[in-house]
Structures are given as structure tokens and as C-alpha cells.
Design an enzyme around this catalytic site. Structure first.
Site, PDB file in Angstrom:
ATOM      1  N   ASP A  14       0.854  -1.186   0.000  1.00 25.76           N
ATOM      2  CA  ASP A  14       0.000   0.000   0.000  1.00 25.76           C
ATOM      3  C   ASP A  14       0.889   1.234   0.000  1.00 25.76           C
ATOM      4  O   ASP A  14       2.035   1.184   0.459  1.00 25.76           O
ATOM      5  CB  ASP A  14      -0.922   0.017   1.228  1.00 25.76           C
TER       6      ASP A  14
ATOM      7  N   SER B 225     -18.024  -0.494 -13.396  1.00 18.66           N
ATOM      8  CA  SER B 225     -17.759   0.722 -14.162  1.00 18.66           C
ATOM      9  C   SER B 225     -16.819   0.486 -15.332  1.00 18.66           C
ATOM     10  O   SER B 225     -16.603   1.385 -16.144  1.00 18.66           O
ATOM     11  CB  SER B 225     -17.174   1.806 -13.240  1.00 18.66           C
TER      12      SER B 225
ATOM     13  N   TYR C 269     -12.300   7.273 -14.211  1.00 16.39           N
ATOM     14  CA  TYR C 269     -12.429   5.962 -13.569  1.00 16.39           C
ATOM     15  C   TYR C 269     -12.993   4.938 -14.550  1.00 16.39           C
ATOM     16  O   TYR C 269     -12.483   3.811 -14.643  1.00 16.39           O
ATOM     17  CB  TYR C 269     -13.324   6.083 -12.340  1.00 16.39           C
TER      18      TYR C 269
ATOM     19  N   SER D 101     -14.248  -3.346 -12.159  1.00 11.69           N
ATOM     20  CA  SER D 101     -15.438  -2.686 -11.620  1.00 11.69           C
ATOM     21  C   SER D 101     -16.581  -2.875 -12.606  1.00 11.69           C
ATOM     22  O   SER D 101     -16.351  -3.045 -13.809  1.00 11.69           O
ATOM     23  CB  SER D 101     -15.178  -1.188 -11.424  1.00 11.69           C
TER      24      SER D 101
ATOM     25  N   ASP E 198       4.148   2.906  -4.345  1.00 13.40           N
ATOM     26  CA  ASP E 198       3.189   3.469  -5.293  1.00 13.40           C
ATOM     27  C   ASP E 198       3.200   2.577  -6.532  1.00 13.40           C
ATOM     28  O   ASP E 198       4.182   2.558  -7.275  1.00 13.40           O
ATOM     29  CB  ASP E 198       3.597   4.896  -5.654  1.00 13.40           C
ATOM     30  N   VAL E 199       2.127   1.840  -6.768  1.00  7.53           N
ATOM     31  CA  VAL E 199       2.113   0.898  -7.882  1.00  7.53           C
ATOM     32  C   VAL E 199       2.094   1.600  -9.239  1.00  7.53           C
ATOM     33  O   VAL E 199       2.288   0.956 -10.270  1.00  7.53           O
ATOM     34  CB  VAL E 199       0.924  -0.084  -7.790  1.00  7.53           C
TER      35      VAL E 199
ATOM     36  N   LYS F  83     -11.050   1.494 -15.702  1.00  7.88           N
ATOM     37  CA  LYS F  83     -11.564   0.154 -15.416  1.00  7.88           C
ATOM     38  C   LYS F  83     -11.960  -0.580 -16.689  1.00  7.88           C
ATOM     39  O   LYS F  83     -11.889  -1.808 -16.752  1.00  7.88           O
ATOM     40  CB  LYS F  83     -12.736   0.236 -14.436  1.00  7.88           C
TER      41      LYS F  83
END
Length: 249
Positions: A37, A139, A150, A137, A59-60, A154
Site C-alpha cells: 500500500d 464501471s 475511472y 469494476s 506506489d504501484v 476500469k
């Protein structure tokens, strides 16, 4: 159950919400856990480093950080069996209300993060004939109002999941995704007022919103040998919401 006894699982966004519930589920089923995280304090509050747990702050959206995550998992536990790409951000706004910097940040975390960590973990996953589960998602299966960045991210995760399943299936690596609807997490806590929750409950056939544990169970299933002939699938975990064609009752 001990479906993941002795296996090593990376979960990103592990400090809260779906990621935390998923990490706890894998631990309960016997896995070694690499909990990732960006929020250091929250991560170390959720999990403590130990024999079966490695907390990794990163930070991915940064490729070098993703390389470090994969290498740290390999060095600590000897390999990687499961990767859960769960970390994400979800700002509001249409394209005219979203700055280029904010749009780029969403794509960097939600899409580049999946690409980069999957890329660096792939040699380990191929050796283990392992599994990737991405958090997509609903979404990414249909559009929302005021969620342009977003939705774009997704949607990309949905099709990237298919592409990786095709490209790496011959290596024995399965790649799937889950597609949650409105779920009780830190990301949605600002929307947990009675009116908003009621509006979702009205549309969801099972009559409730999602809980992080609902997603954790689905992710664990897709990562397990029980789903050994399932790959390239985005599984809606939405209480039946996507069964509707959108028309009112």
C-alpha cells in the site's frame, strides 16, 4: 480451508477495504502475504511484519516500485504464486471537470499499476504456474455519470485482463478479474448516507450493497485451483445488478 498453504500472494491496496479483506482471507487460508500500500501508517496498522507477512510501502503507479515489489516477494518467500492487483483511485468528474494531471494519475495507478506489477511478477508466476486477479469494476463494463477517468481506467483493466490471459495462458498463468458494484470501503465512505445507499439497494436484486468480504471470497476462488480452468473472465460481484438491461421495474 488451506487452499493457499505455502503459497505466496501479493495484494496491492492492502491497507483497507477490499484489499485488506482479501489479504486477510489469503492469510486465513495459509498463504504467505506481501501486503502493499502507499499509505505506510495504515498498512502497518492493518498488518505486522512476521514469518508469513511482508509489508511493502509503494506506489504501484511507478514501474521501478513495482519491480521492487516483485523482487522483494521473491527474495523473502522464494517466488510468487498469486498476484492481486487491487490498488486504485476513483475521482469524480466528466472530462470537462477532470484535469489532465488527474486523468493521467488515474490511468497511472489503475492501469499502469496492473501492467507494471504483472510484468515484473510474470517470471515468478510462470515458474509457479500461478494466477493474477485484477480488481476491475462494473464501471469497466458500463458507464457511469461523472466518472470519466475511472470508467476509462476500469474499461482498460477489463480488456487488459483478457489480453494477459491470452498471452500467458501457455505459461500456465491464469488471469481473471472481479467487477464489484457499490461496496462498503474507505473509497465509498463519503457516499454512505441513507439516500445513496437506498438508491443502490433498490437496483441490486439481492437487496444490499457489497461488503469487502464478498469480493475477498470471489478473488480467493478465482486465484485457487478450484478455478483451474477459468481464465480471461471478469466476474461481476454485484448482487445481480448487471443482470438488468437498465430499464426500470
Amino acid at each position: 480451508m488451506t487452499r493457499f498453504q505455502g503459497k505466496t500472494v501479493i495484494v496491492t491496496g492492502a491497507a483497507s477495504g477490499i484489499g485488506k479483506a482479501t489479504a486477510e482471507r489469503f492469510l486465513a487460508e495459509g498463504a504467505n502475504l506481501v501486503a502493499v500500500d502507499i499509505e505506510r501508517d495504515a498498512l502497518h496498522t492493518a498488518f505486522a511484519d512476521g514469518d508469513r507477512v511482508l509489508c511493502h510501502v509503494a506506489d504501484v503507479g511507478d514501474d521501478a516500485a513495482c519491480k521492487n515489489i516483485a523482487e522483494a516477494a521473491g527474495a523473502r518467500f522464494g517466488g510468487i504464486d498469486v498476484l492481486v492487483n487491487n490498488a486504485g483511485v476513483a475521482p469524480e468528474g466528466s472530462i470537462t471537470k477532470t484535469s489532465p494531471a488527474d486523468f493521467e494519475r488515474v490511468l497511472r495507478v489503475n492501469v499502469l499499476g496492473v501492467y507494471a506489477l504483472s510484468r515484473h511478477a510474470m517470471p515468478y508466476l510462470a515458474t509457479a504456474r500461478g494466477s493474477i486477479v485484477n480488481t476491475g469494476s462494473v464501471s469497466g463494463l458500463g458507464g457511469d455519470w461523472e466518472k470519466a477517468a475511472y470508467n476509462a481506467s476500469k474499461g482498460a483493466v477489463t480488456n487488459l485482463t483478457r489480453a494477459m490471459a491470452l498471452d500467458h495462458g501457455k505459461q500456465g498463468v491464469r488471469v481473471n478479474a472481479v467487477a464489484p458494484t457499490f461496496t462498503r470501503t474507505g473509497m465509498t465512505e463519503d457516499y454512505m448516507d441513507e439516500k445513496t445507499v437506498a438508491s443502490f439497494v433498490e437496483r441490486i436484486p439481492l437487496g444490499r450493497i457489497g461488503e469487502p468480504e464478498d469480493l475477498a471470497a470471489a478473488i480467493a476462488f478465482l486465484a485457487s485451483d478450484d478455478a483451474g480452468f477459468i481464465s480471461g473472465v471478469t466476474l461481476p460481484v454485484d448482487g445481480g445488478l448487471s443482470a438488468s438491461n437498465g430499464q426500470p421495474a
